[in-house]
Design an enzyme around this catalytic site. Structure first.
Site, PDB file in Angstrom:
ATOM      1  N   SER A  57       0.831  -1.211   0.000  1.00 21.77           N
ATOM      2  CA  SER A  57       0.000   0.000   0.000  1.00 21.77           C
ATOM      3  C   SER A  57       0.863   1.256   0.000  1.00 21.77           C
ATOM      4  O   SER A  57       2.019   1.251   0.427  1.00 21.77           O
ATOM      5  CB  SER A  57      -0.920   0.027   1.220  1.00 21.77           C
ATOM      6  OG  SER A  57      -1.739  -1.111   1.263  1.00 21.77           O
TER       7      SER A  57
HETATM    8  N1  SAH Z   1      -1.103  -4.731   4.037  1.00 23.67           N
HETATM    9  C1  SAH Z   1      -0.423  -5.049   2.812  1.00 23.67           C
HETATM   10  C2  SAH Z   1      -1.259  -4.696   1.611  1.00 23.67           C
HETATM   11  C3  SAH Z   1      -1.289  -5.820   0.639  1.00 23.67           C
HETATM   12  S1  SAH Z   1      -2.487  -5.714  -0.667  1.00 23.67           S
HETATM   13  C4  SAH Z   1       0.948  -4.417   2.749  1.00 23.67           C
HETATM   14  O1  SAH Z   1       1.257  -3.570   3.582  1.00 23.67           O
HETATM   15  O2  SAH Z   1       1.744  -4.779   1.879  1.00 23.67           O
HETATM   16  C5  SAH Z   1      -3.829  -6.656   0.004  1.00 23.67           C
HETATM   17  C6  SAH Z   1      -3.554  -8.066   0.417  1.00 23.67           C
HETATM   18  O3  SAH Z   1      -4.796  -8.647   0.821  1.00 23.67           O
HETATM   19  C7  SAH Z   1      -3.023  -8.979  -0.685  1.00 23.67           C
HETATM   20  O4  SAH Z   1      -1.826  -9.574  -0.252  1.00 23.67           O
HETATM   21  C8  SAH Z   1      -4.125 -10.011  -0.886  1.00 23.67           C
HETATM   22  O5  SAH Z   1      -3.666 -11.299  -1.248  1.00 23.67           O
HETATM   23  C9  SAH Z   1      -4.787 -10.000   0.480  1.00 23.67           C
HETATM   24  N2  SAH Z   1      -6.159 -10.511   0.517  1.00 23.67           N
HETATM   25  C10 SAH Z   1      -7.154 -10.317  -0.381  1.00 23.67           C
HETATM   26  N3  SAH Z   1      -8.272 -10.961  -0.007  1.00 23.67           N
HETATM   27  C11 SAH Z   1      -7.986 -11.571   1.176  1.00 23.67           C
HETATM   28  C12 SAH Z   1      -8.720 -12.416   2.071  1.00 23.67           C
HETATM   29  N4  SAH Z   1      -9.977 -12.773   1.833  1.00 23.67           N
HETATM   30  N5  SAH Z   1      -8.095 -12.869   3.179  1.00 23.67           N
HETATM   31  C13 SAH Z   1      -6.803 -12.543   3.445  1.00 23.67           C
HETATM   32  N6  SAH Z   1      -6.061 -11.764   2.630  1.00 23.67           N
HETATM   33  C14 SAH Z   1      -6.631 -11.285   1.519  1.00 23.67           C
END
Ligand code: SAH
Length: 223
Positions: free
Chosen positions: A72
């Protein structure tokens, strides 16, 4: 890439200088919680990125990570963290570990973090990440965030870092009375950041906090 992730990297004065500028930018964008700014100032974001993006690590931008996901934007990380109004020892649930950058920002603030990732590839990759070894207060889970973690809950605070099509009901259940839940809701046509609070008597209040732009929160686990 996974081999690189397991080896310690350097955090130079140049990196620190760029990081201080990023913190100043976040201040200019009205992030006020000094603890959030300190956490961002402490964490080498370039450790979390593919070497190809390393020199952009301190720009206020999202970047691609493994499995078509993103780390993010720092402003978004700061804003979501600030909205949680964290107190020391809060029990916090994060959905979407991704690169674990947001997880480390939360962990820097002295809370106890439970974080779930649905992509096995990312979950395993982060498991080899040398930098995470310093955070004893992060517990990682491979699973579906829509389910939350019923056996570990309820939580003081919940943060979702992917765009949910609707507010997941099981996460509402796992929020303590007096708790705060920050979740972007919407789809590729538009998302809004929501901040949901639960009163002592269980009544919910929802505030809309402007536009957001996240990868989708998907159903189920992915091998
Ligand atoms: N907090 C992260 C942002 C990653 S983007 C960072 O700081 O890098 C969002 C993430 O949510 C992705 O890795 C994706 O695989 C995950 N995601 C999407 N749907 C999800 C679900 N149902 N349960 C767990 N993770 C999920």
């Amino acid at each position: 890439m996974s081999m690189l992730h397991s080896k310690p990297k350097e955090d130079t004065y140049l990196h620190k200088g760029m990081r201080n500028q990023l913190v100043q930018l976040l201040r200019d964008k009205k992030i006020k919680d000094e603890r959030v700014l300190t956490a961002i100032g402490n964490i080498p974001r370039h450790f979390f990125l593919d070497p190809a993006f390393e020199r952009h690590a301190y720009e206020d931008k999202a970047f691609p990570i493994l499995a078509d996901q993103t780390i993010s934007q720092p402003y978004t990380v700061a804003l979501q963290t600030e909205l949680l109004e964290l107190k020391k020892f809060d029990k916090v649930l994060e959905i979407g570990t991704g690169s674990a950058y947001q997880a480390c920002v939360l962990a820097e603030m002295g809370i106890s973090l439970y974080t779930i990732e649905r992509q096995k590839e990312l979950y395993d990759y982060v498991g080899k990440f040398f930098f995470l070894k310093k955070y004893f207060n992060i517990k990682r889970f491979y699973g579906d965030g829509y389910e939350g973690l019923p056996t570990y809950g309820p939580f003081d605070k919940i943060i979702v870092t992917a765009a949910a099509p609707y507010v997941p009901p099981k996460l509402i259940e796992q929020l303590k009375p007096g708790g705060i839940f920050v979740v972007p809701v919407g789809d590729e046509n538009g998302q809004k950041m929501l901040r949901i609070t639960k009163d002592k008597d269980g009544t919910l209040h929802t505030q809309e906090l402007g536009a957001a732009s996240f990868v989708p929160m998907l159903q189920g686990k992915n091998m």
